[in-house]
Design a protein around this motif. Structure first.
Motif, short mmCIF file in Angstrom:
data_model
loop_
_atom_site.label_atom_id
_atom_site.label_comp_id
_atom_site.label_asym_id
_atom_site.label_seq_id
_atom_site.Cartn_x
_atom_site.Cartn_y
_atom_site.Cartn_z
N PRO A 165 0.81 -1.23 0.00
CA PRO A 165 0.00 0.00 0.00
C PRO A 165 0.84 1.28 0.00
CG PRO A 165 -0.93 -1.60 1.52
CD PRO A 165 0.39 -2.14 1.09
N ALA A 166 1.93 1.27 0.77
CA ALA A 166 2.78 2.46 0.81
C ALA A 166 3.43 2.71 -0.54
CB ALA A 166 3.86 2.29 1.88
N LEU A 167 3.94 1.66 -1.17
CA LEU A 167 4.56 1.80 -2.49
C LEU A 167 3.55 2.24 -3.53
CD1 LEU A 167 6.85 -1.38 -2.50
CD2 LEU A 167 7.58 1.00 -2.23
N ALA A 168 2.33 1.71 -3.44
CA ALA A 168 1.29 2.09 -4.40
C ALA A 168 0.96 3.58 -4.28
CB ALA A 168 0.03 1.24 -4.16
N GLY A 169 0.85 4.06 -3.04
CA GLY A 169 0.57 5.48 -2.85
C GLY A 169 1.64 6.37 -3.45
N LEU A 170 2.90 6.03 -3.22
CA LEU A 170 4.00 6.81 -3.78
C LEU A 170 4.02 6.74 -5.30
CD1 LEU A 170 6.97 5.90 -1.39
CD2 LEU A 170 5.80 8.10 -1.57
N SER A 171 3.83 5.54 -5.85
CA SER A 171 3.95 5.34 -7.29
C SER A 171 2.85 6.06 -8.05
CB SER A 171 3.91 3.84 -7.61
OG SER A 171 4.25 3.61 -8.97
N VAL A 172 1.62 5.99 -7.54
CA VAL A 172 0.50 6.67 -8.20
C VAL A 172 0.72 8.18 -8.20
CG1 VAL A 172 -1.95 7.20 -8.01
CG2 VAL A 172 -1.19 4.86 -7.80
N MET A 173 1.15 8.73 -7.08
CA MET A 173 1.43 10.17 -7.02
C MET A 173 2.51 10.53 -8.04
SD MET A 173 -0.57 11.52 -4.74
CE MET A 173 -1.83 10.30 -5.10
N HIS A 174 3.54 9.71 -8.13
CA HIS A 174 4.68 9.97 -9.01
C HIS A 174 4.26 9.97 -10.48
CE1 HIS A 174 8.76 9.79 -10.62
NE2 HIS A 174 8.44 8.70 -11.28
N GLY A 175 3.38 9.05 -10.86
CA GLY A 175 3.04 8.90 -12.26
C GLY A 175 1.90 9.78 -12.75
N LEU A 176 0.98 10.13 -11.84
CA LEU A 176 -0.25 10.79 -12.28
C LEU A 176 -0.45 12.22 -11.79
CD1 LEU A 176 -2.83 7.86 -11.83
CD2 LEU A 176 -1.56 8.50 -13.89
N ILE A 177 0.18 12.59 -10.70
CA ILE A 177 -0.19 13.85 -10.06
C ILE A 177 0.94 14.88 -10.14
CG2 ILE A 177 -1.00 14.92 -7.93
CD1 ILE A 177 -2.93 12.86 -9.06
N PRO A 178 0.69 16.04 -10.79
CA PRO A 178 1.67 17.13 -10.67
C PRO A 178 1.68 17.64 -9.24
CG PRO A 178 -0.36 17.85 -11.80
CD PRO A 178 -0.48 16.37 -11.57
N PRO A 179 2.81 18.19 -8.72
CA PRO A 179 3.97 18.68 -9.47
C PRO A 179 5.12 17.70 -9.65
CG PRO A 179 4.10 19.42 -7.21
CD PRO A 179 2.85 18.60 -7.30
N HIS A 180 4.86 16.42 -9.79
CA HIS A 180 5.95 15.49 -10.09
C HIS A 180 6.47 15.75 -11.51
CE1 HIS A 180 5.91 12.94 -6.49
NE2 HIS A 180 4.62 13.20 -6.46
N PRO A 181 7.77 15.50 -11.74
CA PRO A 181 8.39 15.88 -13.02
C PRO A 181 7.70 15.29 -14.25
CG PRO A 181 10.07 15.31 -11.42
CD PRO A 181 8.76 14.97 -10.79
N GLY A 182 7.37 13.98 -14.23
CA GLY A 182 6.76 13.36 -15.39
C GLY A 182 5.47 14.02 -15.83
N PRO A 183 4.47 14.09 -14.94
CA PRO A 183 3.22 14.77 -15.32
C PRO A 183 3.42 16.22 -15.74
CG PRO A 183 2.91 13.47 -13.32
CD PRO A 183 4.37 13.43 -13.63
N LEU A 184 4.32 16.95 -15.07
CA LEU A 184 4.56 18.35 -15.44
C LEU A 184 5.08 18.46 -16.87
CD1 LEU A 184 6.18 20.00 -12.28
CD2 LEU A 184 3.96 20.53 -13.29
N VAL A 185 6.02 17.60 -17.24
CA VAL A 185 6.58 17.64 -18.59
C VAL A 185 5.52 17.27 -19.62
CG1 VAL A 185 8.26 16.58 -20.15
CG2 VAL A 185 8.94 17.20 -17.84
N ALA A 186 4.71 16.26 -19.32
CA ALA A 186 3.65 15.85 -20.23
C ALA A 186 2.62 16.96 -20.42
CB ALA A 186 2.98 14.57 -19.73
#
Length: 465
Positions: A165-186
Motif C-alpha cells: 500500500p505504501a509503495l502504491a501510494g508513492l507510485s501513483v502520485m509519481h506517475g499521475l499527479i503534478p507537481p511530479h516531473p513526469g506529469p509536469l513535462v507531459a
C-alpha cells in the motif's frame, strides 16, 4: 463529447527539418530509442547522456542536418527546463523541509496512533499519498521504508501487507499527479491545463491506489510472506530533533499547493471569464509557480521554524535539497530535447498518417507508446517525456478535459511492469530483503496493476468528457 479516435485529429502544419519519408522516420525513431535503451541498460550510461546521444542519432537516422538537430535538441532542452525546472526545485525544497523538520514523521505517527490494526494497510496508503505529493519517488521510498518496516515488525504484519500500500501510494502520485516531473513535462508537451489535469488525476488516482494498494496487498502477502528484515530498519529522520511541527500545520502545508491549483481549476470552470476579477486572482495564486512558492514560504515557518531551525539551518536545508535534483533536471531537460527533435523531424505527422485509419482511441495509443518505452528503458520519467513528444499532435483537436486525460494516459503507461532495468526495482528489492522473483511477484505486478487500472479509469472518464 468529442470523439477521441485518432482519425478525427489533425496536426498543425510544421515544416520538418528533414525530407525523409514516413518509412525512414519510423526506422529513425526505433533506432533513436534503441540507442537510448542500449546506452542506459547495457552500458549503464546516465540517462542525460543517453538521451542527448539518442537525440543526435535520431536526427542522423532521419537524414536531418546535424546543425538543425542540435538546434532542435537545445531548444527543447531549454524550453522544458524553463517550463518545469523551477517547479521541480520548489518541490524538492518543500520535500526536504518536510523530511528534515520531522513533519513527515509527525504525519506518520499521528495516523498510526489512531489506526486500528485491521485498517493499517489503508493508513499506509493515506500516509504515502499525502507525503508523496511533494516528494520524488526515490525520496519518498527512503523516507517511508523505515516506517513500513517498523509498523510491520511491531504489529507482526506480513511485510507485503504494509509495504505494497505504501509503495502504491508513492507510485501513483509519481506517475499521475503534478507537481511530479513526469506529469509536469507531459502537461507542458501537450498543452494541457495543469489544474484540470490535477483534478482528473486525483479522480483516477483514488480508485487506482485502492485497488493496487490495500486490495492487492492481500494477495501479495500470500505470494510472498516475509517479515521485515532487521538489518534494514534505520534510525528515524527526526530522531535528533527536540520538537516537531504539529500534525494539522504539516498536512495543511503539504496540501496548500494542491488546494490553490484546484481552486484555480474550479474558478476557471465555473466563472469562465478571463476578465473577471476573481478569476484573475485565482489564475495568479493557482499557477503552479506561485502555488509551490507559497507552500515553500509557508513551510519555512510551519515546518522549519516549528522544528526549531534557525536561519542557518533553514538555509542549509534549502541548499541541500537542490543538489540531488541536478540529475533529475538534466534528464528532464534532455528528454525535452529528444521530444523536440521528434517533433521537428516530423514524427508527429508520421504518427497521424499511420494511425488515421485505426480504430484505436488516441488515449489508448498514448498509453501503449508509454508502456513500450517504459519496458525498454525502465524509467517512468523517460517514458513520459518521450511518449508525450510522440503523441503531442494528437492533442490538437481535443478539449481541455480530453487533453488532461491524454497526460494521465501517458502517466499510467509510464508505470507499467517495473523490472530489472528500473532503479526502483532494485531499491525495493534491497530494502525489503527480497529476491528477484519475489520482487517481480509483488512490486512489478503492483506497478502493472496501477498502469492497467489507471488507463481503464481514464478511458471511462473519456466517455463523459
Amino acid at each position: 463529447m468529442t470523439s477521441l479516435s485518432v482519425e478525427t485529429l489533425a496536426a498543425d502544419a510544421v515544416e520538418p527539418i528533414t525530407s525523409a519519408g514516413n518509412a525512414q522516420l519510423g526506422i529513425a525513431v526505433l533506432a533513436g530509442i534503441a540507442v537510448i535503451v542500449l546506452l542506459i541498460t547495457r552500458f549503464k550510461l546516465h540517462a542525460f547522456l543517453a538521451l542527448t546521444i539518442g537525440s543526435l542519432a535520431l536526427g542522423a537516422f532521419a537524414g536531418a542536418p546535424l546543425a538543425d538537430t542540435i538546434k532542435s535538441f537545445t531548444a527543447g532542452l531549454g524550453s522544458t527546463v524553463a517550463g518545469v525546472g523551477v517547479l521541480i526545485a520548489l518541490g524538492a525544497i518543500l520535500g526536504k523541509l518536510l523530511a528534515d523538520s520531522g513533519g513527515a514523521d509527525q504525519i506518520v505517527d499521528t495516523i498510526l496512533a489512531r489506526t486500528r490494526k485491521g485498517a493499517m494497510p489503508w493508513a499506509m496508503v493515506l500516509i504515502a499519498s499525502v507525503i508523496g505529493l511533494p516528494l520524488f519517488f526515490e525520496v519518498g521510498i527512503v523516507l517511508l521504508i523505515p516506517v513500513v518496516l517498523m509498523v510491520a515488525k511491531r504489529g507482526n504484519y506480513s511485510l507485503m501487507r504494509i509495504g505494497i500500500p505504501a509503495l502504491a501510494g508513492l507510485s501513483v502520485m509519481h506517475g499521475l499527479i503534478p507537481p511530479h516531473p513526469g506529469p509536469l513535462v507531459a502537461i507542458d508537451a501537450v498543452g494541457a491545463n495543469l489544474g484540470v489535469t490535477l483534478a482528473l488525476g486525483l479522480v483516477v488516482a483514488i480508485p487506482t491506489v485502492i485497488i493496487a494498494g490495500p486490495l492487492f496487498s492481500r494477495y501479495a502477502a500470500r505470494w510472498v510472506d516475509i517479515q521485515a528484515p532487521e538489518r534494514m530498519i534505520p534510525e528515524r529522520p527526526s530522531a535528533d530533533l527536540e520538537k516537531r511541527p504539529g500534525f494539522g500545520a504539516t498536512v495543511a502545508t503539504v496540501l496548500l499547493p494542491v488546494v490553490l491549483m484546484l481552486v484555480k481549476a474550479l474558478v476557471d470552470i465555473v466563472v469562465d471569464d478571463p476578465e473577471n476579477g476573481v478569476q484573475k486572482v485565482t489564475d495568479v495564486i493557482g499557477s503552479p509557480l506561485i502555488a509551490l512558492l507559497a507552500a515553500v514560504i509557508v513551510a519555512l515557518f510551519t515546518l522549519g521554524r516549528a522544528a526549531g531551525f534557525g536561519k542557518e539551518r533553514l538555509s542549509s536545508t534549502v541548499e541541500k535539497s537542490l543538489a540531488p535534483i541536478a540529475g533529475v533536471l538534466l534528464i528532464v531537460g534532455a528528454g525535452g530535447g529528444f521530444k523536440q527533435t521528434l517533433i521537428d523531424i516530423g514524427v508527429g505527422q508520421m504518427i497521424l498518417d499511420f494511425s488515421k485509419n485505426w480504430s484505436i482511441p488516441a488515449l489508448l495509443l498514448a498509453w501503449l507508446i508509454a508502456v513500450a518505452i517504459r519496458l525498454a528503458t525502465g524509467s517512468a520519467t523517460v517514458a513520459t517525456i518521450s511518449a508525450a513528444g510522440l503523441v503531442a499532435p494528437l492533442a490538437a483537436g481535443m478539449s481541455t478535459g480530453e487533453t488532461a486525460l491524454l497526460v494521465l494516459a501517458i502517466g499510467a503507461g509510464s508505470l507499467f511492469f517495473s523490472h530489472v532495468n528500473d532503479a526502483g526495482f532494485w531499491l525495493v528489492k534491497e530494502y525489503f530483503g527480497m529476491d528477484v522473483g519475489q520482487t517481480v511477484k509483488t512490486w512489478s505486478v503492483m506497478e502493472t496493476i496501477i498502469s492497467v487500472v489507471g488507463i481503464v479509469f481514464v478511458l471511462l472518464l473519456s466517455l463523459v468528457m
